[in-house]
Write a protein that holds these residues in place. Structure first.
Motif, PDB file in Angstrom:
ATOM      1  N   PRO A 129      -2.483 -12.321   1.754  1.00 14.67           N
ATOM      2  CA  PRO A 129      -3.081 -11.904   0.409  1.00 14.67           C
ATOM      3  C   PRO A 129      -2.396 -12.316  -0.885  1.00 14.67           C
ATOM      4  O   PRO A 129      -1.794 -11.508  -1.525  1.00 14.67           O
ATOM      5  CB  PRO A 129      -3.010 -10.383   0.605  1.00 14.67           C
ATOM      6  CG  PRO A 129      -2.139 -10.012   1.166  1.00 14.67           C
ATOM      7  CD  PRO A 129      -1.794 -11.166   2.179  1.00 14.67           C
ATOM      8  N   LEU A 130      -2.334 -13.895  -1.026  1.00 20.38           N
ATOM      9  CA  LEU A 130      -1.727 -14.316  -2.242  1.00 20.38           C
ATOM     10  C   LEU A 130      -2.676 -14.551  -3.205  1.00 20.38           C
ATOM     11  O   LEU A 130      -3.496 -15.465  -2.772  1.00 20.38           O
ATOM     12  CB  LEU A 130      -0.825 -15.557  -1.710  1.00 20.38           C
ATOM     13  CG  LEU A 130       0.106 -15.609  -0.762  1.00 20.38           C
ATOM     14  CD1 LEU A 130       0.632 -16.760  -0.465  1.00 20.38           C
ATOM     15  CD2 LEU A 130       1.200 -14.511  -0.995  1.00 20.38           C
ATOM     16  N   ALA A 160       4.787  -8.462   1.102  1.00 20.65           N
ATOM     17  CA  ALA A 160       6.065  -8.556   0.930  1.00 20.65           C
ATOM     18  C   ALA A 160       6.569  -7.718  -0.293  1.00 20.65           C
ATOM     19  O   ALA A 160       5.568  -7.248  -1.255  1.00 20.65           O
ATOM     20  CB  ALA A 160       6.455 -10.027   0.368  1.00 20.65           C
ATOM     21  N   THR A 161       7.980  -7.280  -0.291  1.00 22.27           N
ATOM     22  CA  THR A 161       8.519  -6.486  -1.173  1.00 22.27           C
ATOM     23  C   THR A 161       9.837  -6.789  -1.627  1.00 22.27           C
ATOM     24  O   THR A 161      10.355  -7.344  -0.738  1.00 22.27           O
ATOM     25  CB  THR A 161       8.293  -5.000  -0.870  1.00 22.27           C
ATOM     26  OG1 THR A 161       9.327  -4.682   0.248  1.00 22.27           O
ATOM     27  CG2 THR A 161       7.007  -4.287  -0.723  1.00 22.27           C
ATOM     28  N   GLY A 162      10.306  -6.343  -2.674  1.00 24.43           N
ATOM     29  CA  GLY A 162      11.954  -6.735  -2.913  1.00 24.43           C
ATOM     30  C   GLY A 162      12.166  -7.873  -3.919  1.00 24.43           C
ATOM     31  O   GLY A 162      13.338  -8.028  -3.964  1.00 24.43           O
ATOM     32  N   ALA A 163      11.312  -8.497  -4.421  1.00 21.15           N
ATOM     33  CA  ALA A 163      11.559  -9.993  -5.329  1.00 21.15           C
ATOM     34  C   ALA A 163      10.661  -9.858  -6.279  1.00 21.15           C
ATOM     35  O   ALA A 163       9.667  -9.286  -6.476  1.00 21.15           O
ATOM     36  CB  ALA A 163      11.533 -11.062  -4.263  1.00 21.15           C
ATOM     37  N   LEU A 170       0.214  -3.827  -4.044  1.00 20.77           N
ATOM     38  CA  LEU A 170      -0.778  -3.720  -3.131  1.00 20.77           C
ATOM     39  C   LEU A 170      -0.524  -2.993  -1.910  1.00 20.77           C
ATOM     40  O   LEU A 170      -1.311  -2.427  -1.255  1.00 20.77           O
ATOM     41  CB  LEU A 170      -0.876  -5.635  -2.607  1.00 20.77           C
ATOM     42  CG  LEU A 170      -1.960  -5.626  -1.539  1.00 20.77           C
ATOM     43  CD1 LEU A 170      -3.341  -5.396  -1.687  1.00 20.77           C
ATOM     44  CD2 LEU A 170      -1.808  -7.297  -1.084  1.00 20.77           C
ATOM     45  N   CYS A 171       0.800  -2.931  -1.620  1.00 18.29           N
ATOM     46  CA  CYS A 171       1.266  -2.056  -0.617  1.00 18.29           C
ATOM     47  C   CYS A 171       0.627  -0.615  -0.701  1.00 18.29           C
ATOM     48  O   CYS A 171       0.257   0.140   0.205  1.00 18.29           O
ATOM     49  CB  CYS A 171       2.625  -1.968  -0.190  1.00 18.29           C
ATOM     50  SG  CYS A 171       3.415  -3.825   0.303  1.00 18.29           S
ATOM     51  N   ALA A 176      -3.020   3.756   0.548  1.00 16.53           N
ATOM     52  CA  ALA A 176      -3.884   5.020  -0.166  1.00 16.53           C
ATOM     53  C   ALA A 176      -5.183   4.797   0.572  1.00 16.53           C
ATOM     54  O   ALA A 176      -6.253   5.691   0.796  1.00 16.53           O
ATOM     55  CB  ALA A 176      -4.130   4.689  -1.604  1.00 16.53           C
ATOM     56  N   ARG A 177      -5.494   3.527   1.193  1.00 19.11           N
ATOM     57  CA  ARG A 177      -7.002   3.021   2.035  1.00 19.11           C
ATOM     58  C   ARG A 177      -6.717   3.498   3.635  1.00 19.11           C
ATOM     59  O   ARG A 177      -7.599   3.221   4.436  1.00 19.11           O
ATOM     60  CB  ARG A 177      -7.405   1.958   1.723  1.00 19.11           C
ATOM     61  CG  ARG A 177      -8.246   1.750   0.124  1.00 19.11           C
ATOM     62  CD  ARG A 177      -8.054   0.444  -0.314  1.00 19.11           C
ATOM     63  NE  ARG A 177      -8.769   0.410  -1.591  1.00 19.11           N
ATOM     64  CZ  ARG A 177      -8.101   0.484  -2.846  1.00 19.11           C
ATOM     65  NH1 ARG A 177      -6.981   0.854  -2.711  1.00 19.11           N
ATOM     66  NH2 ARG A 177      -8.826   0.322  -3.922  1.00 19.11           N
TER      67      ARG A 177
END
Length: 332
Positions: A129-130, A160-163, A170-171, A176-177
């Motif tokens: 999902p970009l 992705a996380t952390g950059a 989005l995460c 939540a869904r």
């Protein structure tokens, strides 16, 4: 540590800072005789009903009541990179890594890419999902579920996380869904020359443009062999396979490298358990790195599971460091 005991503590963040990287300090127990604080650094993914949701670099979510805050501030989007580590942003690496592990079938959903390969690996069977899917999020996720259901596959999303520019918000929306994170890993980067210069014996390493039956016997990441496996393994701009001959028809060690412009990606580095701690993984990577250098690459990337301490130590010794973490969420 973002805050010092001698400094003035201020809360300098508001709900308007959602999406930014922040550092906060909270009081754990207001009634304790001695104040105890906890510091949290990450992306402020939401601030709703008096609760802050901060996503750490690793993807871990931390819920913090705003009444417990004693300090907070916005901090730079990413820490300064180490000397010798190639500069790269998340979108560039996301696309490079996707080209190195291509699905058998794909379809665009706006800027998102739906990918399928008969279930062989989550990477080749998840939506990437970009950007903008061209639909409201709930509608896009419904399309994702339907697309994978039509192929008899579970619906996965790779995030992705952390950059800078990663997908903490989005995460949060996926969780939540009802989407649940099943696996997380690190995307590490390093200088390619350092890998090619390893003091390793490359004389036994055999390089090939295709994965033969012996190579596949060592690579046991699939249950049912088929053309879809070879399609994924053979995909990429310039693909190389490495093996070190072993006994009983299976190599003692194998590896795969995809050269794509300035990048060389290392995957499927596996060593026969009876031959570990003999430097075979280093030999495979050094041989592949030298071939990639010959093709003009200068930077390297690889993916490693966060719990694989042995592999992470090996790659740290080669000069690799974490760029970001990536995750696979599954629809429930």
């Amino acid at each position: 540590m973002e805050f010092t005991a001698g400094g003035q503590l201020e809360i300098r963040i508001t709900p308007a800072d959602v999406g930014k990287r922040v550092s906060v300090r909270r009081l754990n127990d207001a009634e304790a005789p001695i104040a105890k604080f906890t510091d949290t650094v990450g992306v402020l993914a939401s601030w709703t009903d008096g609760v802050l949701l901060i996503t750490r670099r690793t993807g871990e979510s931390v819920h913090i009541p705003e009444t417990s805050l004693v300090a907070g501030k916005v901090v730079p989007a990413a820490p300064a990179r180490r000397r010798g580590v190639p500069a790269a942003d998340f979108p560039e690496l996301a696309r490079v890594t996707a080209r190195a592990w291509q699905p058998v079938e794909s379809e665009r959903l706006g800027d998102w890419e739906l990918r399928a390969a008969a279930g062989f690996t989550r990477r080749a069977n998840s939506v990437l999902p970009l950007g903008d899917p061209g639909l409201p999020l709930d509608g896009a996720l419904a399309r994702v579920r339907d697309w994978y259901a039509a192929r008899g596959l579970p619906a996965y999303a790779q995030t992705a996380t952390g950059a800078a520019g990663t997908q903490e918000e989005l995460c949060t929306e996926l969780e939540a869904r009802g989407w649940r994170r099943e696996v997380s890993a690190q995307l590490q980067v390093g200088g390619l020359a350092a890998v090619g210069d390893l003091d390793a014996d490359v004389s036994r390493v055999v390089l090939s443009r295709s994965a033969d039956e012996a190579w596949l016997r060592r690579y046991q990441r699939f249950t049912v062999p088929g053309p879809h496996v070879l399609r994924v393994l053979g995909s990429g701009p310039s693909v190389w396979f490495a093996s070190i001959p072993g006994s009983e028809g299976a190599p003692a060690a194998i590896g795969r490298c995809v050269v794509d412009g300035r990048w060389a990606g290392f995957m499927a580095v596996e060593v026969d358990p009876v031959n570990r701690r003999q430097g075979l993984a280093s030999s495979v990577m050094a041989a592949l790195a030298r071939r990639a250098l010959d093709e003009g690459a200068s930077a390297a990337w690889l993916q490693v599971e966060s719990e694989n301490d042995g592999a992470r130590a090996l790659y740290a010794g080669m000069g690799f460091s974490v760029h970001h973490h990536y995750h696979h969420y599954r629809a429930q």
